[in-house]
Design an enzyme around this catalytic site. Sequence first.
Site, PDB file in Angstrom:
ATOM      1  N   GLU A  30       0.833  -1.215   0.000  1.00 50.32           N
ATOM      2  CA  GLU A  30       0.000   0.000   0.000  1.00 50.32           C
ATOM      3  C   GLU A  30       0.866   1.264   0.000  1.00 50.32           C
ATOM      4  OE1 GLU A  30      -1.447   1.844   3.434  1.00 50.32           O
ATOM      5  OE2 GLU A  30      -1.035   0.152   4.750  1.00 50.32           O
ATOM      6  N   LYS A 164      -3.889  -1.840  14.758  1.00 51.55           N
ATOM      7  CA  LYS A 164      -3.193  -1.016  15.730  1.00 51.55           C
ATOM      8  C   LYS A 164      -3.960  -0.950  17.032  1.00 51.55           C
ATOM      9  CE  LYS A 164       0.331   1.027  13.687  1.00 51.55           C
ATOM     10  NZ  LYS A 164       0.382   1.946  12.559  1.00 51.55           N
TER      11      LYS A 164
HETATM   12  N1  PSU Z   1      -2.000   1.301  10.043  1.00 52.64           N
HETATM   13  C1  PSU Z   1      -0.684   1.665  10.029  1.00 52.64           C
HETATM   14  N2  PSU Z   1      -0.273   2.679   9.271  1.00 52.64           N
HETATM   15  C2  PSU Z   1      -1.108   3.261   8.393  1.00 52.64           C
HETATM   16  C3  PSU Z   1      -2.461   2.801   8.329  1.00 52.64           C
HETATM   17  C4  PSU Z   1      -2.864   1.837   9.183  1.00 52.64           C
HETATM   18  O1  PSU Z   1       0.120   1.065  10.708  1.00 52.64           O
HETATM   19  O2  PSU Z   1      -0.683   4.158   7.679  1.00 52.64           O
HETATM   20  C5  PSU Z   1      -3.336   3.291   7.228  1.00 52.64           C
HETATM   21  C6  PSU Z   1      -3.644   2.117   6.275  1.00 52.64           C
HETATM   22  O3  PSU Z   1      -3.459   2.572   4.958  1.00 52.64           O
HETATM   23  C7  PSU Z   1      -5.097   1.816   6.544  1.00 52.64           C
HETATM   24  C8  PSU Z   1      -5.612   3.197   6.899  1.00 52.64           C
HETATM   25  O4  PSU Z   1      -5.756   1.261   5.450  1.00 52.64           O
HETATM   26  O5  PSU Z   1      -4.572   3.749   7.696  1.00 52.64           O
HETATM   27  C9  PSU Z   1      -6.905   3.136   7.645  1.00 52.64           C
HETATM   28  O6  PSU Z   1      -7.411   4.414   7.733  1.00 52.64           O
HETATM   29  P1  PSU Z   1      -8.954   4.645   8.195  1.00 52.64           P
HETATM   30  O7  PSU Z   1      -8.965   4.236   9.640  1.00 52.64           O
HETATM   31  O8  PSU Z   1      -9.181   6.106   7.993  1.00 52.64           O
HETATM   32  O9  PSU Z   1      -9.786   3.781   7.318  1.00 52.64           O
END
Ligand code: PSU
Length: 307
Positions: A30, A164
């Site tokens: 990603e 996380k």
């Molecule tokens: N977890 C990480 N680093 C990140 C993300 C998640 O360790 O950068 C990013 C990923 O790209 C994930 C996104 O898909 O955050 C999720 O964001 P949201 O909670 O806004 O959907």
Amino acid sequence: MSSARTSAAIHVSAEVTAAVAEGRAVVALESTIFTHGLPRPRNLEVALGAEECLRGQGVLPATIGVFAGVPTVGLSVEQITALANGGAVKKVSLRDLPVAAALHLHGGTTVAATAFLAHHAGVKVFSTGGLGGVHHGAATSFDESADMTTLATTPIIVVSAGVKSILDVAATLERFETLNIPVVGYKTNKYPGFYVSDSGFEVEYSVNSPDEVAAICRARDDLHIASAILLANPVAEDKQFPPAELDDILARAWAEAEKNGISGKATTPFLLDFIQKATNGRSLNVNVDVYRGNVSLGGEVATALTR
Ligand code: PSU
Ligand code: MN
């Protein structure tokens, strides 16, 4: 690649197209992780390091993002560099793709958008750091990542170190169950907590080899089930963030986000940035180790799928 699914709106690099057609090992990566998740200049180092790690395993990396409006599977090193350094880069989840395309925006793709594009290109394995999930307080804020709903309808394997610990892990695991998304621990029955090897929650299944993961993937496809398989790969205990310290930092991160009125897609980047600063970058080192481990395991799984 199944030609029925190809779309002129998505650019798949010649290298990725050929590797998929020939059944060689490919791993999707990603871009939100390096556009919004990690600070400069470490972000570029990590993004290019992940690609090198895979190439060293004889696996083709397919870093995915939106470059000048073009959803791209297999960004070039120059494109990755521009996205990592550029200021005007959007965080692009699946719902943002058409807008980013029409307005010619640069975008770092989330797990949701990346999985969608990877599957489109016929890539079967995707390595990331931590998945998006249910945020604390979601019962009233409704903040649940579209990663979950997208993975419910995207048949791919996602290697992550769990979600996380900034998230509500229990609620997230419940949602995976509702959404028919299986979670399999790699050499463990404990669901990892990203910075820590054990989130305090168990997973029902664990596997001990990339071949077992490949077998599960084939069984899923034979059954025509469309959901992703989540492979949960914990950070080694001696490399994890001290668990006792983490709780206090997380509490401060949530309080700070609330105080600043942070919501929506800004929440995850805000919390990660807060934690990195509050730990003087120690969480960042763990973050990078965790990601490397997932990239390398993704390479092994993609290789197993070619056997
Ligand atoms: N977890 C990480 N680093 C990140 C993300 C998640 O360790 O950068 C990013 C990923 O790209 C994930 C996104 O898909 O955050 C999720 O964001 P949201 O909670 O806004 O959907
Ligand atoms: Mn959200």
